[in-house]
Design an enzyme around this catalytic site. Sequence first.
Site, PDB file in Angstrom:
ATOM      1  N   TYR A  45       0.248  -1.308  -0.045  1.00  0.00           N
ATOM      2  CA  TYR A  45       0.133   0.193   0.227  1.00  0.00           C
ATOM      3  C   TYR A  45       0.641   1.087  -0.297  1.00  0.00           C
ATOM      4  CZ  TYR A  45      -4.521  -2.673   0.521  1.00  0.00           C
ATOM      5  OH  TYR A  45      -5.136  -3.570   0.339  1.00  0.00           O
ATOM      6  N   GLY A  47       2.755   4.219  -1.275  1.00  0.00           N
ATOM      7  CA  GLY A  47       2.874   4.210  -3.446  1.00  0.00           C
ATOM      8  C   GLY A  47       1.710   4.230  -3.780  1.00  0.00           C
ATOM      9  N   GLY A  49      -1.546   3.761  -5.235  1.00  0.00           N
ATOM     10  CA  GLY A  49      -2.409   2.908  -5.748  1.00  0.00           C
ATOM     11  C   GLY A  49      -2.544   1.888  -3.720  1.00  0.00           C
ATOM     12  N   HIS A  65      -3.817   5.101   5.896  1.00  0.00           N
ATOM     13  CA  HIS A  65      -3.335   6.692   4.621  1.00  0.00           C
ATOM     14  C   HIS A  65      -5.049   6.531   3.652  1.00  0.00           C
ATOM     15  CE1 HIS A  65      -1.938   9.919   2.905  1.00  0.00           C
ATOM     16  NE2 HIS A  65      -2.056  10.376   3.785  1.00  0.00           N
ATOM     17  N   ASP A  66      -4.537   5.452   3.121  1.00  0.00           N
ATOM     18  CA  ASP A  66      -5.431   5.638   1.960  1.00  0.00           C
ATOM     19  C   ASP A  66      -7.272   5.531   2.124  1.00  0.00           C
ATOM     20  OD1 ASP A  66      -2.877   5.034   0.293  1.00  0.00           O
ATOM     21  OD2 ASP A  66      -3.514   3.030  -0.200  1.00  0.00           O
ATOM     22  N   ASP A 111      -2.800  13.166   7.327  1.00  0.00           N
ATOM     23  CA  ASP A 111      -0.702  13.279   6.806  1.00  0.00           C
ATOM     24  C   ASP A 111      -0.711  12.946   7.795  1.00  0.00           C
ATOM     25  OD1 ASP A 111      -1.619  12.893   4.168  1.00  0.00           O
ATOM     26  OD2 ASP A 111      -1.083  15.351   3.993  1.00  0.00           O
TER      27      ASP A 111
END
Length: 137
Positions: A45, A47, A49, A65-66, A111
């Site tokens: 995960y 990077g 996508g 985070h995604d 973030d």
Amino acid sequence: LVAVCVSLLGAANIPPQPLNLYQLMNMIQCANTRTWPSYTNYGCYCGKGGSGTPVDDLDRCCYTHDHCYNDAKNIDGCNPVTKTYSYTCTEPTITCNDSKDKCARFVCDCDRTAAICFAKAPYNTSNVMIRSTNSCQ
């Protein structure tokens, strides 16, 4: 000045990045001794996508985070990839300053949480560049 010009020439082939990505990179540098490029191809995960099951705690930071960015998209008009925000860094402490802009505050918190998570999670070099393996299916 010469160093700046040379570095800009070397960056000519690098596509422009959303401003928010620069803020995330700077937060990572604030909270962490490991540089941000270390996280660009880590696990399933970290990077662009992601798929499969996170391989360890650090990969779970990226997975979370995604999902945080996906949740930010539920705020009216909020695009977490392009949304900029105000924060302060007093290494290693990060403080989000946007109290009135709900989207900016949410994205900053995403973030900030990721940067702190990266700093706490162990880094396993065997989990770098594994996306092409069956580990991320």
